[in-house]
Design a protein around this motif. Sequence first.
Motif, PDB file in Angstrom:
ATOM      1  N   LEU A  55       0.858  -2.342   0.479  1.00  0.00           N
ATOM      2  CA  LEU A  55       1.732  -3.028  -0.467  1.00  0.00           C
ATOM      3  C   LEU A  55       2.905  -2.161  -0.874  1.00  0.00           C
ATOM      4  CD1 LEU A  55      -0.899  -4.740  -2.789  1.00  0.00           C
ATOM      5  CD2 LEU A  55       0.513  -5.797  -1.021  1.00  0.00           C
ATOM      6  N   LYS A  56       2.666  -0.850  -0.946  1.00  0.00           N
ATOM      7  CA  LYS A  56       3.721   0.048  -1.417  1.00  0.00           C
ATOM      8  C   LYS A  56       3.472   1.440  -0.865  1.00  0.00           C
ATOM      9  CE  LYS A  56       5.796   1.375  -5.834  1.00  0.00           C
ATOM     10  NZ  LYS A  56       5.660   1.252  -7.283  1.00  0.00           N
TER      11      LYS A  56
ATOM     12  N   VAL B  33       5.408   5.356  -1.325  1.00  0.00           N
ATOM     13  CA  VAL B  33       6.462   6.105  -2.029  1.00  0.00           C
ATOM     14  C   VAL B  33       6.402   7.567  -1.590  1.00  0.00           C
ATOM     15  CG1 VAL B  33       7.307   6.844  -4.286  1.00  0.00           C
ATOM     16  CG2 VAL B  33       6.311   4.565  -4.019  1.00  0.00           C
TER      17      VAL B  33
ATOM     18  N   THR C  19      -0.241   2.526  -1.623  1.00  0.00           N
ATOM     19  CA  THR C  19      -1.032   1.526  -2.337  1.00  0.00           C
ATOM     20  C   THR C  19      -1.441   0.456  -1.337  1.00  0.00           C
ATOM     21  OG1 THR C  19       0.235   1.933  -4.357  1.00  0.00           O
ATOM     22  CG2 THR C  19      -1.083  -0.084  -4.283  1.00  0.00           C
TER      23      THR C  19
ATOM     24  N   ASP D 129      -3.764  -5.022  -5.619  1.00  0.00           N
ATOM     25  CA  ASP D 129      -3.560  -3.597  -5.363  1.00  0.00           C
ATOM     26  C   ASP D 129      -4.897  -2.865  -5.362  1.00  0.00           C
ATOM     27  OD1 ASP D 129      -1.008  -4.505  -5.854  1.00  0.00           O
ATOM     28  OD2 ASP D 129      -0.461  -2.881  -7.200  1.00  0.00           O
TER      29      ASP D 129
ATOM     30  N   ALA E 241      -3.969   3.499  -5.845  1.00  0.00           N
ATOM     31  CA  ALA E 241      -3.000   4.279  -5.063  1.00  0.00           C
ATOM     32  C   ALA E 241      -3.660   5.572  -4.588  1.00  0.00           C
ATOM     33  CB  ALA E 241      -1.765   4.586  -5.895  1.00  0.00           C
TER      34      ALA E 241
ATOM     35  N   ARG F 193       7.952   4.512   5.860  1.00  0.00           N
ATOM     36  CA  ARG F 193       8.909   3.601   5.218  1.00  0.00           C
ATOM     37  C   ARG F 193       9.423   2.551   6.202  1.00  0.00           C
ATOM     38  NH1 ARG F 193      12.366   3.344   0.798  1.00  0.00           N
ATOM     39  NH2 ARG F 193      14.312   2.271   1.211  1.00  0.00           N
TER      40      ARG F 193
ATOM     41  N   THR G  15       8.437  -1.431   5.838  1.00  0.00           N
ATOM     42  CA  THR G  15       9.583  -2.316   5.624  1.00  0.00           C
ATOM     43  C   THR G  15       9.706  -3.325   6.758  1.00  0.00           C
ATOM     44  OG1 THR G  15      10.733  -0.601   4.377  1.00  0.00           O
ATOM     45  CG2 THR G  15      12.090  -2.380   5.283  1.00  0.00           C
TER      46      THR G  15
ATOM     47  N   THR H 208       9.904 -12.347   1.703  1.00  0.00           N
ATOM     48  CA  THR H 208       9.226 -12.130   0.428  1.00  0.00           C
ATOM     49  C   THR H 208      10.049 -12.733  -0.696  1.00  0.00           C
ATOM     50  OG1 THR H 208       8.220 -10.477  -1.042  1.00  0.00           O
ATOM     51  CG2 THR H 208      10.233  -9.828   0.091  1.00  0.00           C
TER      52      THR H 208
ATOM     53  N   ARG I  47       4.067 -12.703  -6.154  1.00  0.00           N
ATOM     54  CA  ARG I  47       4.915 -12.437  -5.003  1.00  0.00           C
ATOM     55  C   ARG I  47       4.281 -13.038  -3.757  1.00  0.00           C
ATOM     56  NH1 ARG I  47       9.252 -10.210  -3.902  1.00  0.00           N
ATOM     57  NH2 ARG I  47       9.400  -9.257  -5.962  1.00  0.00           N
TER      58      ARG I  47
END
Length: 177
Positions: A61-62, A64, A73, A89, A92, A108, A112, A118, A129
Amino acid sequence: MGLFSRKPKLPPAARPPLAADERVLAWAAAGNGEGDGVVVASNLGLWLPGRGHRLGWHEILKAVWSGRELTVTPAEMVTDRGGYRMVADCPAETYLLLDPGDLPHQVRARVTRSVAWTAHHPLPGGGGRIAARRVAGVDGLTWTVRLDPGTPADDEVLAETDRLVADARATTAPADV
């Protein structure tokens, strides 16, 4: 490492059990490099220390990158609604990468690239979302809904997410020629 020097190959002992059509794109030792494991990015997903399986790019989901730490995450499937999955979620996971090389860029770019569509929508009691994700090695899109924290997953919300996903699928479907 000099400007034109290459990162050494992934040591065989650190190599995850890759699928036949899977290849390593980048890797980095996690922690202090003394047995904490490695983070490996492949064309199919991300291998994290302590996991016996790969996370597909569509399951993240994420991600960083702080410049020293990679925080991921993952998604957890809550329920399968037939045409889409409700996800939440997972906690993390953070990994210190002292010599990250190309790993943060690959993570990344791949996460992406997995997102085809989305949009965030208001829902009764909150929001959510809706996302259409590409799954490496699979034709078509996988649809997910992630409710905002505090949004109830009651019958009214689920009916609305069913409608929103159906509408999104209809607007993103290729036109018949």
